[in-house]
Write an enzyme that holds these catalytic residues in place. Structure first.
Site, PDB file in Angstrom:
ATOM      1  N   HIS A 363      53.319  36.832  34.986  1.00 55.59           N
ATOM      2  CA  HIS A 363      51.871  37.300  35.560  1.00 55.59           C
ATOM      3  C   HIS A 363      51.468  36.279  36.618  1.00 55.59           C
ATOM      4  O   HIS A 363      50.260  36.276  37.028  1.00 55.59           O
ATOM      5  CB  HIS A 363      50.923  37.157  34.419  1.00 55.59           C
ATOM      6  CG  HIS A 363      51.161  38.635  33.533  1.00 55.59           C
ATOM      7  ND1 HIS A 363      50.564  39.685  33.931  1.00 55.59           N
ATOM      8  CD2 HIS A 363      51.847  38.477  32.524  1.00 55.59           C
ATOM      9  CE1 HIS A 363      51.036  40.561  32.779  1.00 55.59           C
ATOM     10  NE2 HIS A 363      51.759  39.581  31.997  1.00 55.59           N
ATOM     11  N   LYS A 554      35.756  38.344  39.432  1.00 53.49           N
ATOM     12  CA  LYS A 554      36.722  38.014  38.592  1.00 53.49           C
ATOM     13  C   LYS A 554      36.658  36.603  38.334  1.00 53.49           C
ATOM     14  O   LYS A 554      35.685  35.693  38.606  1.00 53.49           O
ATOM     15  CB  LYS A 554      37.895  38.272  39.678  1.00 53.49           C
ATOM     16  CG  LYS A 554      37.612  37.436  41.176  1.00 53.49           C
ATOM     17  CD  LYS A 554      38.667  37.386  41.881  1.00 53.49           C
ATOM     18  CE  LYS A 554      38.925  38.668  42.458  1.00 53.49           C
ATOM     19  NZ  LYS A 554      40.078  39.635  42.425  1.00 53.49           N
ATOM     20  N   LYS A 560      41.516  32.383  44.110  1.00 57.96           N
ATOM     21  CA  LYS A 560      40.895  33.516  44.386  1.00 57.96           C
ATOM     22  C   LYS A 560      39.798  33.515  45.372  1.00 57.96           C
ATOM     23  O   LYS A 560      39.203  34.346  45.978  1.00 57.96           O
ATOM     24  CB  LYS A 560      40.297  33.847  42.978  1.00 57.96           C
ATOM     25  CG  LYS A 560      41.571  34.512  42.088  1.00 57.96           C
ATOM     26  CD  LYS A 560      40.747  34.813  40.782  1.00 57.96           C
ATOM     27  CE  LYS A 560      41.721  34.809  39.631  1.00 57.96           C
ATOM     28  NZ  LYS A 560      42.375  36.229  39.660  1.00 57.96           N
ATOM     29  N   THR A 662      44.057  43.743  39.292  1.00 59.87           N
ATOM     30  CA  THR A 662      43.584  45.084  38.587  1.00 59.87           C
ATOM     31  C   THR A 662      42.295  45.157  38.945  1.00 59.87           C
ATOM     32  O   THR A 662      42.123  46.515  38.993  1.00 59.87           O
ATOM     33  CB  THR A 662      44.195  45.193  37.153  1.00 59.87           C
ATOM     34  OG1 THR A 662      43.423  43.914  36.766  1.00 59.87           O
ATOM     35  CG2 THR A 662      45.503  45.135  37.040  1.00 59.87           C
TER      36      THR A 662
HETATM   37  C1  26M Z   1      47.862  29.564  28.779  1.00 60.06           C
HETATM   38  C2  26M Z   1      48.059  28.430  27.827  1.00 60.06           C
HETATM   39  C3  26M Z   1      46.767  28.194  27.110  1.00 60.06           C
HETATM   40  C4  26M Z   1      45.703  28.773  27.479  1.00 60.06           C
HETATM   41  C5  26M Z   1      45.812  29.830  28.205  1.00 60.06           C
HETATM   42  C6  26M Z   1      46.730  30.085  28.986  1.00 60.06           C
HETATM   43  C7  26M Z   1      46.690  31.411  29.873  1.00 60.06           C
HETATM   44  C8  26M Z   1      45.835  32.560  29.492  1.00 60.06           C
HETATM   45  C9  26M Z   1      45.854  33.652  30.410  1.00 60.06           C
HETATM   46  C10 26M Z   1      47.331  31.292  31.161  1.00 60.06           C
HETATM   47  C11 26M Z   1      47.134  32.505  31.779  1.00 60.06           C
HETATM   48  C12 26M Z   1      46.663  33.520  31.485  1.00 60.06           C
HETATM   49  O1  26M Z   1      46.226  34.689  32.408  1.00 60.06           O
HETATM   50  C13 26M Z   1      46.812  34.853  33.673  1.00 60.06           C
HETATM   51  C14 26M Z   1      46.585  36.078  34.253  1.00 60.06           C
HETATM   52  O2  26M Z   1      45.366  36.585  33.847  1.00 60.06           O
HETATM   53  N1  26M Z   1      47.284  36.327  35.182  1.00 60.06           N
HETATM   54  C15 26M Z   1      46.751  37.796  35.903  1.00 60.06           C
HETATM   55  O3  26M Z   1      47.597  38.725  35.282  1.00 60.06           O
HETATM   56  C16 26M Z   1      47.167  39.920  35.952  1.00 60.06           C
HETATM   57  C17 26M Z   1      47.849  41.064  35.087  1.00 60.06           C
HETATM   58  O4  26M Z   1      49.193  41.030  35.303  1.00 60.06           O
HETATM   59  C18 26M Z   1      47.439  40.018  37.279  1.00 60.06           C
HETATM   60  O5  26M Z   1      47.058  41.297  37.880  1.00 60.06           O
HETATM   61  C19 26M Z   1      46.808  38.902  38.088  1.00 60.06           C
HETATM   62  O6  26M Z   1      47.096  38.946  39.412  1.00 60.06           O
HETATM   63  C20 26M Z   1      47.083  37.600  37.527  1.00 60.06           C
HETATM   64  O7  26M Z   1      46.453  36.527  37.923  1.00 60.06           O
END
Ligand code: 26M
Length: 817
Positions: A363, A554, A560, A662
């Protein structure tokens, strides 16, 4: 009474009122003479849970009877949003509920307002998982969501003195009405300890974990109904419970309080969701959360598989385990451990099973977001898993060396272990090597994965890489959040769009109809009025419903570029100050979103937006021309209010950095027009809606890269663009922080003296021009109506039903039950 009739799938709709009153008395223990609103909400939820559980049991029986291949969707995050309306719509009980509530003296709006959403995710990734569960249920897929039942979800955000303040989100207070806590259904999960190697009677080398500590995982089930199809899936969330040892051990040691302290430590594991997206913290507790989810889930999967009594080599034919990001990737060595250490399969056979079982979705391409774990930490928490990872790596590198004998640097670059002063386990490399499918979340992002961040893996495993463009569920993001627009659509094209979103195309012939345009814009205006009332109530700011609602909601992250937006807001402010009769289109800028609590720059940008808002909103020269609103605590519930009332949707990430987005789809589905960059799914949205109906601007991702390579100098933009210079000088000169002129100096510094990593200045001018195009377009209201409608009409592709259909067919190899 309803108790006598409770055979599967038979609870009737017309007993809803009686059922509510029954639950008020017998489940909630309250007087059912005059129950209050909260009590009625909880009783209604319980009455619906009764109906859901019947259909869930029937659905589970059908999956079992068909011996279907099962899909396990593992995610450290789910963001389901409020359930009440969603469940009523899916069950077809909206009208019945309204009637029942009216008889009890309430409205559905009021009662629905009592629900506190489970914030068990940060943003896009968690919300995507929930849209996908909704679609899996709609498609009757034999699927399960697995996650963690955090006691505290994403923090509640307050804005105090223009700054973000975090408050604990105690969502479980008041009891849980949607879930079943399986208090007698637990799996042991083991951490720490040491590995003992020994040789058994048959001369085999064996590995046994000794010592360590065990925590129990208790299942909590929440139900996800398919849209009016009698099919119900479950999201099983694990809560940590101390093993019962402590209850006995204090008798032996006499250390009662010490034993209770152990209980508290154990139950910490599922206490809180880590609130940072994109920049993981390498914390021990987080690693334990990941393994906690994985270990408990694998035990469930294996238990179900064993019921059928088929051989292990059939495992990949019967199960697919989908990894939502690398967060649950430790499932790969865990399955190896189960097969090799416990089932005594030869390594090669076990690995063959493993690589046919897992699929991984990436992602993000931000380097700081790629998960790595310090080797020592990994060894301490999961010693056997580290050994297994080393063995996977040894064999993998051996194969790579044979395939590419002339590239000695390659091995270090693709290794599962980063070697340097400190060693790290690279979770993305583990996920790629251990999965048969690796997908990105938009066409653009999937190409970036193949061409840059995972290019070498693409060369090694070309057949694994594929794209699955994200989608959103039209049930929540149109039917539920925008009922009046949904009704207008249904009046003209029927109801099929709810499960076949491409049907929205049938609206296109109405694009030129003056009558339809008028009806369309009336619905939108009513939605905008409602949002204006909410803003007035929450922020005390009066906004014009006729103004252009320009919305940027967001998570806060520099990539962003909420900063780019506020620079443009200040530009408009300056134009008004220079010439109050400049004929600027009245606009309301709406911001919302949380910053990770430790993310200094993101929090600072929130503060800047609030400061600019205060200055502009209180400047009498501005009047109704410009308003800036920051809505606190952006969440699913709030998104549902905002999407239907937005004219212009801000999707302005630095090209190449937003994997998909999204929110962009939610806005457009509700008739907002996008202003955005050539990034993520914006590019595919352009292809679908056409370039007259969507405003793109700015550098392309390869131009961002080229510019960076050539040596990007943000100062040239400062020096040559006088409007931009004026804006930056105001910020650094304290125009928006008269009490503390240096307050926002770091922000300007990051742009002018620290390289402007996200190329805000490089895109400023083309953004400002495109904003002018948008304003001009808004002056032509019939033209805007047409564009708005066509956005909705052409969003069919972005249904999560389409996404799930593709996953089911191309990755999972499953069909509807
Ligand atoms: C990782 C380790 C420790 C704590 C938190 C995390 C972590 C949590 C969420 C790292 C990334 C996280 O989310 C990333 C995310 O939300 N990415 C988004 O995913 C969406 C669904 O595919 C996309 O539409 C977005 O573009 C993308 O930024």
């Amino acid at each position: 009474g309803m108790r006598e009739t409770a055979s599967p799938a038979t609870l009737p709709a017309d007993t809803l009122k009686a059922d509510i009153l029954w639950h008020v008395l017998y489940s909630l223990g309250r007087d059912n003479e005059r129950p209050d609103r909260q009590t009625v909400f909880r009783a209604l939820a319980l009455a619906l849970r009764d109906r859901l559980v019947e259909k869930w049991i029937a659905s589970q029986r059908a999956i079992y009877a068909k011996s279907s291949k099962r899909v396990y969707y593992l995610s450290l995050e789910f963001l389901p949003g409020p359930f009440l309306r969603q469940n009523l719509i899916a069950l077809g009980l909206e009208k019945e509920a309204r009637d029942a509530l009216t008889e009890l003296g309430f409205t559905l709006d009021d009662v629905a307002g009592e629900e506190w959403e489970p914030g068990l995710g940060n943003g896009g990734l968690g919300r995507l998982a929930s849209c996908y569960l909704d679609s899996m249920a709609a498609l009757r897929l034999p699927a399960y969501g697995y996650g963690i039942r955090y006691a505290f979800g994403i923090f509640h955000q307050l804005i105090r003195d223009g700054q973000q303040v975090e408050r604990a989100d105690n969502w479980l207070r008041g009891g849980q009405h949607w879930e079943f806590e399986r208090t007698h259904y637990m799996h042991p999960v083991r951490f720490y300890g040491s590995v003992r190697e020994w040789v058994d009677e048959q001369g085999r080398l064996r590995h046994t974990l000794e010592g360590g500590s065990t925590v129990m995982a208790m299942a909590c089930d929440m139900f996800i109904p398919g849209y009016r199809n009698d099919y119900v899936l479950n999201m099983r969330l694990w809560a940590a419970k101390s093993s019962r040892e402590f209850e006995f051990s204090f008798f032996n040691t006499g250390d009662y309080i010490g034993a209770v302290e152990k209980k508290i430590r154990d139950e910490n594991i599922s206490m809180v969701l880590y609130p940072n997206d994109e920049a993981p913290e390498g914390k021990e507790l987080r690693l334990k959360q990941q393994f906690f989810l994985v270990s408990a889930t694998m035990q469930d999967i294996v238990r179900r598989f064993r019921k059928k009594g088929v051989a292990w080599d059939q495992f990949p034919r019967k199960n697919v385990i989908h990894l939502n990001e690398t967060h649950p990737a430790v499932a790969i060595p865990e399955l190896m451990r189960l097969l090799v250490d416990e089932e005594l399969l030869p390594w090669e056979e076990a690995w063959y099973i493993c690589v046919r079982t897992f699929a991984y979705t990436n992602h993000t391409v931000l380097p700081e977001a790629l998960e790595v774990w310090p080797e020592e930490l990994f060894r301490k928490v999961l010693p056997r898993h580290l050994q297994i990872i080393y063995e996977i790596n040894r064999r993998f590198l051996h194969d790579v060396r044979r395939q590419f004998p002339h590239d000695p640097g390659l091995l270090a670059r693709v290794s599962l272990i980063h070697e340097g002063e400190q060693r790290f386990v690279r979770m993305s490399h583990l996920a790629i090597v251990g999965s048969f499918s690796v997908n990105g979340v938009s066409a653009h992002h999937s190409n970036i994965i193949k061409e840059s961040i995972f290019n070498e893996f693409y060369k090694i495993f070309p057949e694994r890489f594929n794209n699955k463009t994200n989608g959103i569920t039209p049930r929540r993001w149109l039917r539920q959040c925008n009922p009046t627009l949904a009704w207008l659509i249904t009046e003209h094209i029927g109801t099929e769009w709810l499960t076949d979103l491409e049907q929205l195309k049938k609206l296109e012939p109405y694009a030129e109809s003056a009558g339809f345009q008028k009806a369309w814009m009336e619905v939108r205006l009513r939605n905008k009025q409602k949002l204006a009332e909410y803003i007035h109530a929450k922020n005390g700011i009066t906004i014009l419903p006729e103004s252009l609602y320009d919305v940027h909601v967001k998570r806060f992250h520099e990539y962003k570029r909420q900063l780019l937006n506020i620079l443009h807001v200040i530009t408009l402010y300056n134009r008004i100050r220079r010439d109050p009769d400049a004929g600027i289109v009245p606009r309301t800028f709406i911001f919302g979103g949380k910053a990770a609590p430790g993310y200094y720059m993101a929090k600072h940008i929130i503060q800047l937006i609030n400061a600019v808002g205060y200055t502009i909103n209180t400047d009498p020269r501005v009047g109704d021309m410009l308003k800036v609103v920051f809505l606190q605590n952006y969440c699913v519930t709030l998104a549902e209010r905002i999407m239907p009332a937005t004219d212009l949707s801000e999707q302005i990430s630095t090209a190449g950095m937003e994997a998909s987005g999204t929110g962009n789809m939610k806005f457009a589905l509700n008739g907002a027009i996008t202003i955005g960059t050539h990034d993520g799914a914006n590019i595919e949205m352009l292809e679908h809606v056409g370039d007259e109906n969507l405003f793109l601007f700015g550098l392309l991702s390869h131009e961002v890269e080229d510019l960076r390579r050539q040596g990007y100098n943000p100062r040239t933009f400062y020096e040559t663009d006088s409007e931009l210079r004026e804006v930056l000088d105001m910020i650094s000169g304290g125009y928006f922080s008269p009490g503390d002129p240096h307050m926002f100096r770091d922000i300007v510094e990051s742009l002018l003296n620290h390289g402007d990593r996200y190329m805000v200045l490089a895109d400023f001018r083309s953004y400002a021009y495109r904003q002018q195009d948008a304003a001009r377009a808004y002056l032509d209201q019939p033209g805007w109506a047409r564009r708005s409608m066509l956005n909705t009409a052409r969003m069919g592709f972005f249904s999560s039903d389409r996404s799930m259909g593709e996953y089911a067919r191309d990755i999972w190899g499953v069909e509807g039950v």
